[in-house]
Design a protein around this motif. Structure first.
Motif, PDB file in Angstrom:
ATOM      1  N   LEU B 166     -32.875 -24.523 -69.176  1.00 41.34           N
ATOM      2  CA  LEU B 166     -31.941 -24.634 -68.052  1.00 41.34           C
ATOM      3  C   LEU B 166     -31.665 -26.093 -67.730  1.00 41.34           C
ATOM      4  O   LEU B 166     -30.521 -26.489 -67.492  1.00 41.34           O
ATOM      5  CB  LEU B 166     -32.517 -23.933 -66.813  1.00 41.34           C
ATOM      6  CG  LEU B 166     -32.403 -22.413 -66.820  1.00 41.34           C
ATOM      7  CD1 LEU B 166     -33.145 -21.821 -65.635  1.00 41.34           C
ATOM      8  CD2 LEU B 166     -30.936 -22.000 -66.797  1.00 41.34           C
ATOM      9  N   SER B 167     -32.721 -26.894 -67.728  1.00 31.96           N
ATOM     10  CA  SER B 167     -32.569 -28.314 -67.434  1.00 31.96           C
ATOM     11  C   SER B 167     -31.662 -28.979 -68.475  1.00 31.96           C
ATOM     12  O   SER B 167     -30.768 -29.753 -68.143  1.00 31.96           O
ATOM     13  CB  SER B 167     -33.955 -28.967 -67.387  1.00 31.96           C
ATOM     14  OG  SER B 167     -33.858 -30.340 -67.265  1.00 31.96           O
ATOM     15  N   GLY B 168     -31.895 -28.637 -69.754  1.00 32.50           N
ATOM     16  CA  GLY B 168     -31.060 -29.184 -70.816  1.00 32.50           C
ATOM     17  C   GLY B 168     -29.600 -28.759 -70.656  1.00 32.50           C
ATOM     18  O   GLY B 168     -28.682 -29.557 -70.812  1.00 32.50           O
ATOM     19  N   THR B 169     -29.392 -27.490 -70.317  1.00 31.61           N
ATOM     20  CA  THR B 169     -28.035 -26.971 -70.136  1.00 31.61           C
ATOM     21  C   THR B 169     -27.340 -27.677 -68.982  1.00 31.61           C
ATOM     22  O   THR B 169     -26.149 -27.991 -69.051  1.00 31.61           O
ATOM     23  CB  THR B 169     -28.071 -25.458 -69.857  1.00 31.61           C
ATOM     24  OG1 THR B 169     -28.908 -24.851 -70.825  1.00 31.61           O
ATOM     25  CG2 THR B 169     -26.691 -24.863 -69.929  1.00 31.61           C
ATOM     26  N   PHE B 170     -28.101 -27.934 -67.928  1.00 29.24           N
ATOM     27  CA  PHE B 170     -27.560 -28.671 -66.784  1.00 29.24           C
ATOM     28  C   PHE B 170     -27.014 -30.021 -67.254  1.00 29.24           C
ATOM     29  O   PHE B 170     -25.887 -30.406 -66.908  1.00 29.24           O
ATOM     30  CB  PHE B 170     -28.669 -28.855 -65.740  1.00 29.24           C
ATOM     31  CG  PHE B 170     -28.295 -29.753 -64.594  1.00 29.24           C
ATOM     32  CD1 PHE B 170     -27.385 -29.337 -63.639  1.00 29.24           C
ATOM     33  CD2 PHE B 170     -28.876 -31.006 -64.461  1.00 29.24           C
ATOM     34  CE1 PHE B 170     -27.049 -30.160 -62.585  1.00 29.24           C
ATOM     35  CE2 PHE B 170     -28.545 -31.832 -63.408  1.00 29.24           C
ATOM     36  CZ  PHE B 170     -27.628 -31.415 -62.475  1.00 29.24           C
ATOM     37  N   GLY B 171     -27.794 -30.714 -68.076  1.00 31.84           N
ATOM     38  CA  GLY B 171     -27.348 -32.003 -68.610  1.00 31.84           C
ATOM     39  C   GLY B 171     -26.081 -31.867 -69.439  1.00 31.84           C
ATOM     40  O   GLY B 171     -25.148 -32.648 -69.306  1.00 31.84           O
ATOM     41  N   ILE B 172     -26.044 -30.836 -70.278  1.00 30.47           N
ATOM     42  CA  ILE B 172     -24.875 -30.630 -71.141  1.00 30.47           C
ATOM     43  C   ILE B 172     -23.637 -30.369 -70.280  1.00 30.47           C
ATOM     44  O   ILE B 172     -22.554 -30.896 -70.542  1.00 30.47           O
ATOM     45  CB  ILE B 172     -25.110 -29.455 -72.112  1.00 30.47           C
ATOM     46  CG1 ILE B 172     -26.253 -29.791 -73.072  1.00 30.47           C
ATOM     47  CG2 ILE B 172     -23.844 -29.131 -72.895  1.00 30.47           C
ATOM     48  CD1 ILE B 172     -26.681 -28.656 -73.964  1.00 30.47           C
ATOM     49  N   LEU B 173     -23.809 -29.558 -69.219  1.00 30.73           N
ATOM     50  CA  LEU B 173     -22.677 -29.246 -68.344  1.00 30.73           C
ATOM     51  C   LEU B 173     -22.154 -30.501 -67.652  1.00 30.73           C
ATOM     52  O   LEU B 173     -20.946 -30.712 -67.559  1.00 30.73           O
ATOM     53  CB  LEU B 173     -23.085 -28.206 -67.302  1.00 30.73           C
ATOM     54  CG  LEU B 173     -23.195 -26.775 -67.831  1.00 30.73           C
ATOM     55  CD1 LEU B 173     -23.620 -25.832 -66.732  1.00 30.73           C
ATOM     56  CD2 LEU B 173     -21.873 -26.323 -68.438  1.00 30.73           C
ATOM     57  N   ILE B 174     -23.066 -31.339 -67.161  1.00 32.82           N
ATOM     58  CA  ILE B 174     -22.647 -32.580 -66.491  1.00 32.82           C
ATOM     59  C   ILE B 174     -21.817 -33.432 -67.454  1.00 32.82           C
ATOM     60  O   ILE B 174     -20.836 -34.059 -67.084  1.00 32.82           O
ATOM     61  CB  ILE B 174     -23.897 -33.381 -66.029  1.00 32.82           C
ATOM     62  CG1 ILE B 174     -24.657 -32.626 -64.942  1.00 32.82           C
ATOM     63  CG2 ILE B 174     -23.506 -34.763 -65.521  1.00 32.82           C
ATOM     64  CD1 ILE B 174     -23.880 -32.374 -63.697  1.00 32.82           C
ATOM     65  N   ALA B 175     -22.232 -33.398 -68.733  1.00 39.58           N
ATOM     66  CA  ALA B 175     -21.556 -34.238 -69.719  1.00 39.58           C
ATOM     67  C   ALA B 175     -20.155 -33.743 -70.063  1.00 39.58           C
ATOM     68  O   ALA B 175     -19.372 -34.470 -70.655  1.00 39.58           O
ATOM     69  CB  ALA B 175     -22.400 -34.322 -70.985  1.00 39.58           C
ATOM     70  N   THR B 176     -19.828 -32.504 -69.705  1.00 39.31           N
ATOM     71  CA  THR B 176     -18.482 -32.011 -70.037  1.00 39.31           C
ATOM     72  C   THR B 176     -17.423 -32.575 -69.091  1.00 39.31           C
ATOM     73  O   THR B 176     -16.237 -32.469 -69.355  1.00 39.31           O
ATOM     74  CB  THR B 176     -18.398 -30.476 -69.977  1.00 39.31           C
ATOM     75  OG1 THR B 176     -18.766 -30.062 -68.669  1.00 39.31           O
ATOM     76  CG2 THR B 176     -19.292 -29.821 -70.994  1.00 39.31           C
ATOM     77  N   ILE B 177     -17.867 -33.186 -67.976  1.00 37.08           N
ATOM     78  CA  ILE B 177     -16.905 -33.770 -67.037  1.00 37.08           C
ATOM     79  C   ILE B 177     -16.203 -34.953 -67.700  1.00 37.08           C
ATOM     80  O   ILE B 177     -16.837 -35.740 -68.392  1.00 37.08           O
ATOM     81  CB  ILE B 177     -17.631 -34.231 -65.749  1.00 37.08           C
ATOM     82  CG1 ILE B 177     -18.233 -33.023 -65.033  1.00 37.08           C
ATOM     83  CG2 ILE B 177     -16.689 -35.000 -64.836  1.00 37.08           C
ATOM     84  CD1 ILE B 177     -19.108 -33.373 -63.859  1.00 37.08           C
ATOM     85  N   GLY B 178     -14.908 -35.055 -67.464  1.00 35.33           N
ATOM     86  CA  GLY B 178     -14.165 -36.207 -67.975  1.00 35.33           C
ATOM     87  C   GLY B 178     -13.149 -35.814 -69.027  1.00 35.33           C
ATOM     88  O   GLY B 178     -12.959 -34.637 -69.316  1.00 35.33           O
TER      89      GLY B 178
END
Lengths: 318, 491
Positions: B166-178
């Motif tokens: 979940l923590s890793g997925t959270f990071g991946i989701l944040i990175a999709t911004i932009g």
């Protein structure tokens, strides 16, 4: 007595009046900031810092670079555009000023809100292939591109070097597969590993590898042959009318007093002649190209039209 | 080349930064709650005004110092200063309780030093070769590498695999911004110019690792720190040396290997080393009672990670751990792009990093053996002073990056998120690696398909791809295999 009294009132008034008059013409008063919309340590930053160093004698209260990064440059340019038009903030701008608005990611930036002072530096796109590639000339590559789908690397979708590749394909009426990378050096790395057929990034960025014999530049998309690469033909010479490159210019917001604009322009034009600046630019592979304010304004207008057409033909406009 | 590199390193300012970095790192490391990643994240903004060599060597100094520094509080207080020294606390504190705190610290210091030197040798020998080999990596290979990194972080970080994922997925989701790398279209930007180029990960890191810990620190800000014990005979005695050298070479190499795997850091390396030392020992039952080899093994391994983590960072631009991820940021700010080209275009800087890492380890040994008493004084700095300093550094640091208040807001938001991560015992490291490896996986996936004209078999088209494919399978199946094996053993 009355005389003295009137003098007592009158003299300070005159002095006060004079000092306001002097103030209007006393630019620069207070420190001046050069806003660089790209990060510290990059090309734009180092060129601007070298300029600030060469120009500082004209700014007794100091002139310093401030990096305001993000949004491919739109954040810094927008900040500079909205600054108080009194010459205390000078903004470095690049072609992104007239590119980003057409692809819908420029925020509120608008080149018409800037008074151009001068362009000091330019760098043109180069069509570069691996040294052991079968393409010996631009012609070879374009002939092959008619029947094969060539992989063309660039520094990011919608970036200046993507548009350079697109401009080349348009001028030659062929079609490439544009492969975007994060930044030019990633694209050059992929080219060195022979994963691409060609890249369309700036000559300055491939110069080291070309000199080392790992890559070969077939043509530059410049108006004239480059001083650093006198043997490389321009695309225009070869019959393809395409000139695309980046540049770095300095601007102030619309509304800045004419005297201030003149002062800044003169100071920049003087600074770029200094030995330290010339030496710096040479050492860092940056070509000096001076374009004065009037021609700078025309260039902005011309490129705005050009990129508008190119970006919408690529389907990138939003 | 070597002369040029020496010229870069052997300058008073650079040497001073290495010493300051190691000393500062030791202070940060020995303070429980201040992790290595946090220390490096906090120092990063100070480097923006420096040149490339000064900047990266200061960070390396902090890295080396902090990884080692954690062992001081682990041994003296039974509270590991950083997660990387948690394994050291098991036997180190027991030995200190017997009145042999000096001996434990001496073993930890020399083992850390030797482990660090071993990893440095690995870095020097492997990375130039790997940098040449790395040119063979194209989009499919990078995609498989990123996937491998993502698999690893999810299966071994944190207490539960699910939370790690979940923590890793959270990071991946944040990175999709932009703005999307491939098509140039906007994602989750809400027409806010600050989000166009995505959330920059340095403020995220400062928030997740430093600000969150400062919030945690407020909770017990008036609790008095424990006092330190008396120390003597820090320099190891002759009978310990054989064991230290033997362990350091073996477990230093192990640490370097573990460090070079993307996503795995010093904390995991030290536990693997402790476990290995125990299973290889003739008297495993004595582990946990204060054995010298149980201190030497994890300490050699965690400092062994330092050089190992730099290998993929320098050669491929892929971080070996969260600290290396920050260093990628530091190099990029300096206009240097980590990757195979770094070795061709900026070779002197690369060699300066090699020399600097070696010097940082020597510096750590000298400071460790001579001034352990001084550094342990840091443990008695009251939190009322420490916490406000961290707050200040977080604010200044996140603003200094781009002179943009938005980044300060990002830092604060992630500070709060990090605080709740801490409360819920969610590890933040998978989030950071997701933030970095997610976009790498995505853009290379799409780039590979673009280049192969939509042929999915491109992901298994080369030997490198197959190697990573097998590694991914192994890392996914390993936890299940381990469980089965343990079950059979107990049955």
């Amino acid at each position: 007595m009355k005389n003295i009294l009137s003098k007592l009132i009158f003299v300070p008034l005159v002095v006060a009046g004079m000092s306001t008059f002097v103030n209007a013409n006393s630019y620069p008063e207070g420190p001046v900031k050069i806003i660089v919309p790209y990060s510290a340590g990059g090309g734009s930053d180092s060129v601007s810092r070298a300029l600030a160093e060469a120009i500082k004698t004209d700014f007794p209260d100091g002139i310093a670079v401030e990096n305001r990064t993000g949004g491919a440059g739109s954040i810094g340019m927008s900040y500079g555009m909205r600054a108080e038009p009194n010459g205390s903030i000078v903004t470095m701008v690049a072609p992104e000023l007239v590119m980003l608005p057409h692809s819908g990611n420029g925020g509120d930036i608008d080149y018409k809100q800037f008074i151009p002072l001068a362009i000091v530096n330019s760098g043109y796109a180069a069509i570069t292939v691996p040294a052991d590639s079968a393409y010996k000339s631009l012609e070879d590559l374009l002939v092959d591109a008619k029947s094969n789908n060539l992989l063309f690397g660039n520094s990011g979708t919608g970036s200046i070097w993507h548009l350079a590749g697109a401009g080349m394909q348009q001028a030659a009426s062929v079609e490439f597969t544009h492969v975007p990378y994060k930044g030019s050096s990633a694209a050059i790395t992929a080219l060195l590993g022979r994963h691409l057929d060609a890249v369309s990034v700036s000559y300055a960025e491939v110069a080291n590898q070309v000199d080392a014999g790992a890559l070969r530049t077939l043509a530059v998309l410049a108006p004239n042959r480059l001083v650093d690469a006198p043997n490389v033909p321009t695309a225009t010479e070869l019959g393809y009318d395409v000139v695309i490159g980046t540049w770095r210019g300095y601007t102030v917001p619309v509304g800045t007093p004419p005297a201030t604009v003149t002062y800044l322009t003169d100071a920049i034009l003087k600074a770029v002649e200094t030995d330290t600046f010339v030496e710096f630019m040479k050492n860092t592979n940056n070509d000096i190209e001076i374009i004065e304010s009037e021609e700078f304004a025309n260039k902005l207008k011309r490129e705005d039209e050009f990129y508008k057409g190119l970006i919408s033909s690529l389907g990138l406009s939003q | 080349m070597l002369v040029e590199a020496l010229n870069l390193v052997l300058q008073p300012s650079v040497l001073l930064f290495i010493i300051l970095g190691v000393a500062g790192g030791m202070c940060i490391g020995c303070l429980p709650g201040l992790t290595t990643t946090m220390g490096v994240a906090l120092v990063l903004p100070l480097t923006f005004g420096m040149d490339a060599t000064q900047s990266i060597l200061l960070l390396i100094g902090v890295y080396v110092g902090a990884v080692y520094g954690g062992s001081m509080s682990a041994i003296l207080l039974n509270t590991p200063g950083t997660p990387a020294s948690a394994a050291t606390a098991l036997d180190g504190y027991q030995m200190a309780k017997r009145g042999e705190a000096g001996r434990a610290l001496g073993i930890a210091t020399t083992s850390s030093f030797l482990g660090g030197v071993i990893s440095c040798i690995f870095l020097i020998l492997i990375s130039p070769v790997l940098a040449k080999f790395a040119l063979k990596f194209s989009a499919p290979e990078f995609f498989m590498l990123a996937m491998f990194g993502l698999c690893i972080i999810s299966s071994i970080s944190g207490k539960s695999m699910l939370i790690g994922l979940l923590s890793g997925t959270f990071g991946i989701l944040i990175a999709t911004i932009g703005i999307d790398d491939i098509t140039g279209s906007m994602r989750f930007t809400f027409n806010n110019m600050n989000l166009f180029s995505g959330i920059s990960f340095i403020p995220v890191m400062i928030g997740l690792f430093a600000m969150s810990q400062a919030f945690v620190g407020i909770e017990d800000i008036f609790v008095k720190s424990q006092t330190t014990k008396k120390l003597s005979h820090v320099f190891p005695k002759r009978e310990d040396w054989g064991l230290i050298v033997k362990n350091s070479i073996g477990f230093g190499s192990l640490g370097a290997f573990v460090g070079s795997i993307p996503g795995v850091g010093a904390d995991i390396a030290s536990f693997i080393a402790y476990g290995q030392a125990k299973s290889m020992s003739k008297h495993p039952e004595k582990f946990g009672t204060g054995l010298p080899e149980a201190i030497s093994a994890p300490e050699a391994a965690n400092n062994g990670v330092t050089g190992g983590a730099l290998i993929p960072m320098l050669t491929l631009g892929v971080p070996g751990d969260a600290v290396a991820a920050i260093m990628i940021g530091a190099l990029t700010v300096q206009g240097l792009q980590p990757g195979p080209l770094l070795f061709q275009n900026d070779a002197p800087v690369v060699y300066a990093i090699f020399i600097g890492l070696l010097l940082a380890n020597i510096c750590m040994l000298v400071l460790g053996l001579n001034s352990v008493r001084l550094f342990t004084k840091v443990l008695s700095v009251p939190k009322q002073i420490l916490v406000p300093i961290i707050f200040l550094l977080c604010f200044v640091g996140s603003y200094a990056l781009a002179n943009n208040v938005f980044d300060v807001i990002v830092m604060l938001v992630f500070g709060v998120i990090g605080y709740f991560f801490h409360k819920l015992e969610v590890s933040a490291s998978p989030a950071i690696l997701g933030l970095i490896l997610g976009p790498m996986a995505e853009s290379n996936f799409r780039r590979a398909l673009l280049m192969a004209r939509g042929d999915y078999l491109t992901f298994l088209s080369t030997g490198i791809c197959w190697t990573f494919f097998v590694l991914i399978l192994v890392s996914l199946l390993w936890p299940f295999a381990q469980k089965q094996w343990l079950k059979r053993k107990h049955a």
